[in-house]
Write an enzyme that holds these catalytic residues in place. Structure first.
Site, PDB file in Angstrom:
ATOM      1  N   THR A 130       0.496  -1.327   0.291  1.00 59.85           N
ATOM      2  CA  THR A 130       0.115   0.203  -0.163  1.00 59.85           C
ATOM      3  C   THR A 130       0.806   1.158   0.109  1.00 59.85           C
ATOM      4  OG1 THR A 130      -1.801  -1.281   1.151  1.00 59.85           O
ATOM      5  CG2 THR A 130      -1.974   1.187   1.157  1.00 59.85           C
TER       6      THR A 130
ATOM      7  N   GLU B   6      -6.217 -10.910   6.436  1.00 61.99           N
ATOM      8  CA  GLU B   6      -5.372 -11.426   7.233  1.00 61.99           C
ATOM      9  C   GLU B   6      -6.259 -13.262   7.671  1.00 61.99           C
ATOM     10  OE1 GLU B   6      -2.297  -9.271   9.834  1.00 61.99           O
ATOM     11  OE2 GLU B   6      -1.640  -8.566   8.216  1.00 61.99           O
TER      12      GLU B   6
ATOM     13  N   LYS C 125      -7.346   2.217  -2.546  1.00 63.16           N
ATOM     14  CA  LYS C 125      -7.067   1.474  -1.792  1.00 63.16           C
ATOM     15  C   LYS C 125      -7.324   2.463  -0.537  1.00 63.16           C
ATOM     16  CE  LYS C 125      -5.167  -1.541   0.718  1.00 63.16           C
ATOM     17  NZ  LYS C 125      -5.651  -2.587   1.239  1.00 63.16           N
TER      18      LYS C 125
ATOM     19  N   ASN D  42      -9.954   1.455   2.947  1.00 63.90           N
ATOM     20  CA  ASN D  42      -9.503   1.146   4.212  1.00 63.90           C
ATOM     21  C   ASN D  42     -10.432   1.826   5.367  1.00 63.90           C
ATOM     22  OD1 ASN D  42      -8.556  -1.527   4.334  1.00 63.90           O
ATOM     23  ND2 ASN D  42      -6.287  -0.767   4.556  1.00 63.90           N
TER      24      ASN D  42
ATOM     25  N   CYS E 292      -3.186  -2.617   9.188  1.00 60.77           N
ATOM     26  CA  CYS E 292      -3.310  -1.857   7.681  1.00 60.77           C
ATOM     27  C   CYS E 292      -4.722  -0.828   8.030  1.00 60.77           C
ATOM     28  CB  CYS E 292      -3.824  -2.680   6.723  1.00 60.77           C
ATOM     29  SG  CYS E 292      -3.123  -3.893   5.703  1.00 60.77           S
TER      30      CYS E 292
ATOM     31  N   ASP F 261      -3.581   3.488   7.500  1.00 56.23           N
ATOM     32  CA  ASP F 261      -3.907   3.097   6.195  1.00 56.23           C
ATOM     33  C   ASP F 261      -4.554   4.910   6.295  1.00 56.23           C
ATOM     34  OD1 ASP F 261      -1.835   1.664   4.508  1.00 56.23           O
ATOM     35  OD2 ASP F 261      -4.440   0.427   4.258  1.00 56.23           O
TER      36      ASP F 261
END
Ligand SMILES: NC(=O)c1ccc[n+]([C@@H]2O[C@H](COP(=O)([O-])OP(=O)(O)OC[C@H]3O[C@@H](n4cnc5c(N)ncnc54)[C@H](O)[C@@H]3O)[C@@H](O)[C@H]2O)c1
Length: 388
Positions: free
Chosen positions: A118, A145, A197, A201, A253, A257
């Site tokens: 990312t 995950e 992306k 998130n 993440c 993010d």
């Protein structure tokens, strides 16, 4: 059959490598010898049931090395190295991506570079200005995950940050590996792919925060949060998913993010991006206060991992709760089978669940578990639906 180099054997690199090794020749490079050896022994370097199954049972053309394979020629190189958030610069640390590209430059590799790590918004476009050997394409990864390969075999969508011929070839390679041939493939410009992306998130973090604030409201006013959530989730525009309260969003993440996206807003007026991040801190403060109010002598933390099925404790929200409770002088012990050490931030790690249950007078868990059935009178959780 194409020859592909995958750099980084984490969740993203491993699942991409396994998927592509079904039909192509895949070489993996990682600095971590342990992960490299595991791939060569057909053992998964990450906790993922399907990766383990595919490595042991399928006929995969895959090998791994901890020496950069400078004497081999590849069609594609996939970069899947970490981009951790650096609190000093308030930006992603992209050095592992940059050093991977420098290594390729050094050997004059003509491979098309696919970045699945990312990235900050606009990063690929800057890289492309200086890299002349071939194309660099950002392909955002949306896997989770614990079910990394499952999400690669049945992706929600494939987004490719380029409209070029090479981009089409790469999308076909991904499609060839998937088990859902009807998956939507979107070709976008590179900065739009990077943005998609981070915004995806940020939206997930926003949704988690929304249901968590609903839950804080309910706890404070002695209301049944489950009844409220059930009632609002039947609206198809809201939906009955991803609505289970927790101690906060966490994992690798979402925290990093959202922070990166806020930085990319820069001078663009916003309120929500900042609020998503702040809301998570407020939620952890609130949950810790609720725990402290119960006057426990010994708080037992049942598992540090963020999700069932994962072995990853990176940025799990329960760690934030643990830190706050300890700051109030309350003793904290931990049950976490994934940690080999005896202590974690000076709190004792128990491997014997029964002993742990005996020692703790309050057990906190982000997600409840059937193995805690006999101690439900000691449990503090906000897992109202028994799911992720
Ligand atoms: N984990 C996820 O669920 C997920 C989902 C989507 C996107 N991503 C993104 O993908 C990237 C990788 O995430 P991950 O969870 O797979 O990471 P990870 O930490 O699980 O694995 C990264 C691997 O890269 C290796 N590595 C580090 N620097 C290297 C270098 N210079 N050369 C070769 N190998 C190197 C490490 O040894 C490690 O094995 C990140 O940018 C992350 O934001 C992660």
């Amino acid at each position: 059959m194409l020859k592909i180099l995958v750099i980084g054997l984490g969740y993203v690199g491993t699942s991409n490598a396994v998927l592509l090794a079904l039909k192509n020749e895949v070489v993996c490079f990682d600095l971590d010898e342990n992960r490299v050896n595991k791939i060569n022994e057909k053992i998964s370097p990450i906790k993922d049931k399907q990766v383990s199954e595919y490595l042991s049972k399928k006929d995969l053309n895959i090998k791994a090395t901890s020496r950069f394979p400078e004497d081999q020629i590849f069609d594609f190189v996939i970069i899947a190295t970490p981009t951790n958030y650096d609190p000093e610069s308030n930006y992603f640390d992209t050095s592992s991506v940059e050093s991977s590209i420098k290594n390729l430059e050094k050997i004059g590799s003509k491979a098309t570079i696919i970045i699945r790590s990312t990235l900050p918004v606009g990063f690929t476009s800057k890289l492309k200005k200086n890299y002349k050997l071939n194309e660099i394409i950002f392909v955002p990864e949306f896997l989770r995950e614990g079910v990394a390969l499952q999400d690669s075999l049945f992706p929600s969508r494939i987004v490719i940050g380029s409209h070029s011929e090479k981009a089409k070839i790469f999308s076909n390679l991904l499609l060839e590996g998937t088990q859902d041939k009807t998956v939507k493939i979107l070709f976008t410009k590179s900065t739009e792919a990077e943005s998609s992306k981070l915004f995806a998130n940020a939206f997930l973090a926003l949704r988690v925060s929304f249901f968590n604030e609903l839950d804080s409201f309910s706890l404070s006013k002695d209301l049944d949060a489950k009844e409220i959530i059930n009632a609002i989730s039947l609206d198809p525009r809201i939906g009955d998913y991803y609505n289970n309260p927790s101690f906060g969003f966490g994992g690798y993440c979402l925290p990093k993010d959202t922070k990166q996206l806020l930085q990319n807003f820069d001078n663009v007026p916003q309120k929500i991006m900042e609020a998503i991040i702040d809301s998570n801190t407020t939620r952890k403060d609130f949950i810790s206060d609720q725990i402290v109010k119960l006057n426990p002598k010994v708080v037992g933390v049942y598992k540090l991992v963020m999700k069932e099925g994962s072995d990853n404790i990176r940025e799990s929200s329960v760690q934030g709760i643990m830190k706050r409770v300890k700051a109030k002088g309350i003793k904290v012990i931990i049950y976490e089978p994934h940690i080999k050490e005896d202590t974690f931030f000076n709190s004792k790690i128990y491997t014997d669940l029964n002993q742990f249950k005996k020692e703790a007078d309050l057990i906190i868990c982000n997600r409840n578990h059937s193995e805690l059935k006999d101690v439900q009178n000691k449990i503090f959780t906000r897992d109202l639906f028994g799911q992720d």
